[in-house]
Write an enzyme that holds these catalytic residues in place. Structure first.
Site, mmCIF file in Angstrom:
data_model
loop_
_atom_site.group_PDB
_atom_site.id
_atom_site.type_symbol
_atom_site.label_atom_id
_atom_site.label_comp_id
_atom_site.label_asym_id
_atom_site.label_seq_id
_atom_site.Cartn_x
_atom_site.Cartn_y
_atom_site.Cartn_z
ATOM 1 C CG HIS A 9 -1.181 74.555 -19.159
ATOM 2 N ND1 HIS A 9 -2.066 73.507 -19.297
ATOM 3 C CD2 HIS A 9 0.059 74.006 -19.188
ATOM 4 C CE1 HIS A 9 -1.384 72.373 -19.394
ATOM 5 N NE2 HIS A 9 -0.096 72.645 -19.324
ATOM 6 C CG ASP A 39 -4.914 74.593 -22.116
ATOM 7 O OD1 ASP A 39 -4.085 74.955 -21.248
ATOM 8 O OD2 ASP A 39 -4.612 74.481 -23.320
ATOM 9 C CG ASP A 67 0.313 68.510 -19.279
ATOM 10 O OD1 ASP A 67 0.628 69.679 -18.987
ATOM 11 O OD2 ASP A 67 0.275 68.087 -20.448
ATOM 12 C CD GLU A 94 1.353 74.233 -22.411
ATOM 13 O OE1 GLU A 94 2.561 73.982 -22.590
ATOM 14 O OE2 GLU A 94 0.470 73.343 -22.411
ATOM 15 C CD GLU A 95 -1.578 70.573 -23.026
ATOM 16 O OE1 GLU A 95 -0.913 70.336 -24.046
ATOM 17 O OE2 GLU A 95 -1.275 70.134 -21.898
#
Length: 437
Positions: A84, A86, A116, A150-151
């Site tokens: 991802h 974001d 991340d 995704e977040e």
């Protein structure tokens, strides 16, 4: 196997990680994010290597990138590499460096997304560009997906791709993404590399208590705040029963063997004590869980509101959703209603597959002192959405980390950072795995 990664790939993974961090893709939820600049950056790096990217949006600025590399064996199932774009918010005042600086200092890349998971995005780009320079073709088709959202809910990202662009993932049988194959130091000199082969399900809940509004000075037996508080207290205090899944059983068995401990799954708590710090790899995934996180009630101190709302971060083990639902019904009681604010499935992936064996072998080649074990993630990833397409997901973002580096604290934490040498290790391991997958 001799070193196969070229020098430019090792330089590029650092540059790409830093560059992507500098592109602020903060996801505040509710659609407040714009991944397009990062998506265009990733797409440009692919295009430079002769890999044709497709950019897709469900909402303006919420951009996803998908591309495919054709393999030499058309009968083999395709492999999905996804990451991802974001990141979660970061308050600059709390950081030692600006969270979107991408600063490289003393051999470490700093910034939001360093772990991340812009590091993995950069690894994928660096490996595939290296292949283009060397003329490498994989055995099986490889599909690359850089996703939005995704977040938050993934509605603009992997959910959108799985629901509306399934054809782009035709033939994909397995996928790899974040949170696995990192160094876990056990404090006793052992280096453990957990590879994720499962995820707990996501059950974010909204609780609503209703009562009789009134003056704060009056007796009120139908107080919505009291009803909600009692339910939240019961949920917070609940002891969930043990639920061992095949992945967690495999993790406990391999850890016990590593430490020379008899595997007694009839007394897991005693086994965890013997494992010491390594118990942290399995302890969050032995049970369902429900953690109260938000409260919202009232508008004036002398007014009893007619409604009170709370939110709970619930997670359930593979096969544990029915138990989770029944327990929430009992704990909330007749005066509080609950509903799913967001729900996603739990995942279970085989640890005896050729793909898991390939990941294990790749890590062991570059970290021969390490011990690979399977584990289940306590949270979730985009693998949940891609599972709708029949894609089995694993967590495999290889990083060789120094002792004292708190990997878990980097996720959504302050001063997120990743060592340059960890990125180099990741490129080497990812390259080795993909060449033989």
């Amino acid at each position: 196997m001799a070193e196969q990664v070229d020098g430019p790939a090792l330089d590029e993974v650092v540059t790409f990680t830093s560059d992507l961090i500098r592109i602020d893709t903060t996801n505040r939820g509710g659609g407040d994010c714009r991944e397009r600049p990062a998506a265009e950056y990733a797409a440009a790096r692919l295009a430079e290597a002769g890999i044709e990217p497709t950019l897709l949006e469900r909402a303006e600025g919420r951009t996803n990138v998908v591309a495919r590399i054709e393999g030499t064996d058309s009968s083999a199932g395709a492999l999905l590499l996804h990451g991802h774009l974001d990141v979660v918010p970061a308050a600059a005042a709390d950081w030692s460096v600006h969270p979107f600086s991408g600063e490289i200092r003393d051999g470490v890349v700093w910034g939001r997304g360093a772990v991340d998971m812009k590091n993995m995005d950069a690894m994928i780009l660096a490996v595939l560009r290296g292949w283009a320079r060397q003329g490498v073709r994989p055995r099986r088709d490889i599909v690359i997906a850089f996703t939005a959202d995704e977040e938050a809910s993934a509605e603009d990202g992997s959910g959108f791709l799985a629901d509306e662009h399934a054809a782009l993932f035709e033939g994909c049988t397995e996928g790899i993404s974040e949170s696995g194959a990192f160094t876990f130091h056990d404090g006793g000199g052992r280096q453990i590399y957990p590879i994720a082969a499962g995820e707990r399900g996501t059950a974010w809940l909204k609780l609503t208590a209703r009562g009789r509004a009134g003056h704060g000075s009056k007796v009120n037996r139908d107080n919505a705040v009291t009803r909600l508080a009692c339910a939240i207290a019961r949920i917070g205090a609940h002891e969930w029963p043990l639920r061992l899944t095949p992945t967690v059983r495999a993790a406990l068995t391999e850890l016990a063997a590593l430490y020379g401990i008899e595997t007694d799954l009839a007394d897991v708590d005693a086994l965890l004590e013997k494992l010491g710090p390594a118990a942290a790899l399995v302890e969050p995934t032995l049970r369902n869980s429900a953690s109260p996180t938000m409260l919202d009630a009232g508008y004036k101190i002398n007014v009893i509101p007619g409604e009170a709302v709370a939110y709970v971060d619930g997670r359930y083990m593979p096969g544990g959703e029915d138990e989770f639902r029944g327990t929430l019904d009992r704990l909330t009681g007749p005066d509080v209603d609950w509903e799913f604010h967001h729900r996603e499935v739990a995942l279970q992936s085989p640890v005896d597959s050729a793909t898991f064996a390939g990941m294990r072998a790749a890590v062991e080649e570059f970290a021969p002192e390490g011990h690979v074990v399977p584990f289940c993630m306590s949270g979730g990833t985009d693998a949940k959405q891609f599972s709708r397409l029949g894609i089995t997901g694993y967590g495999f973002t290889p990083l060789k980390l120094p002792d004292g580096y708190d990997y878990a604290a980097m996720f959504h934490g302050v001063d997120e950072r990743v060592p340059v040498e960890a990125l180099h290790f990741g490129v080497r391991v990812l390259d080795r795995f993909l060449r033989t997958a």
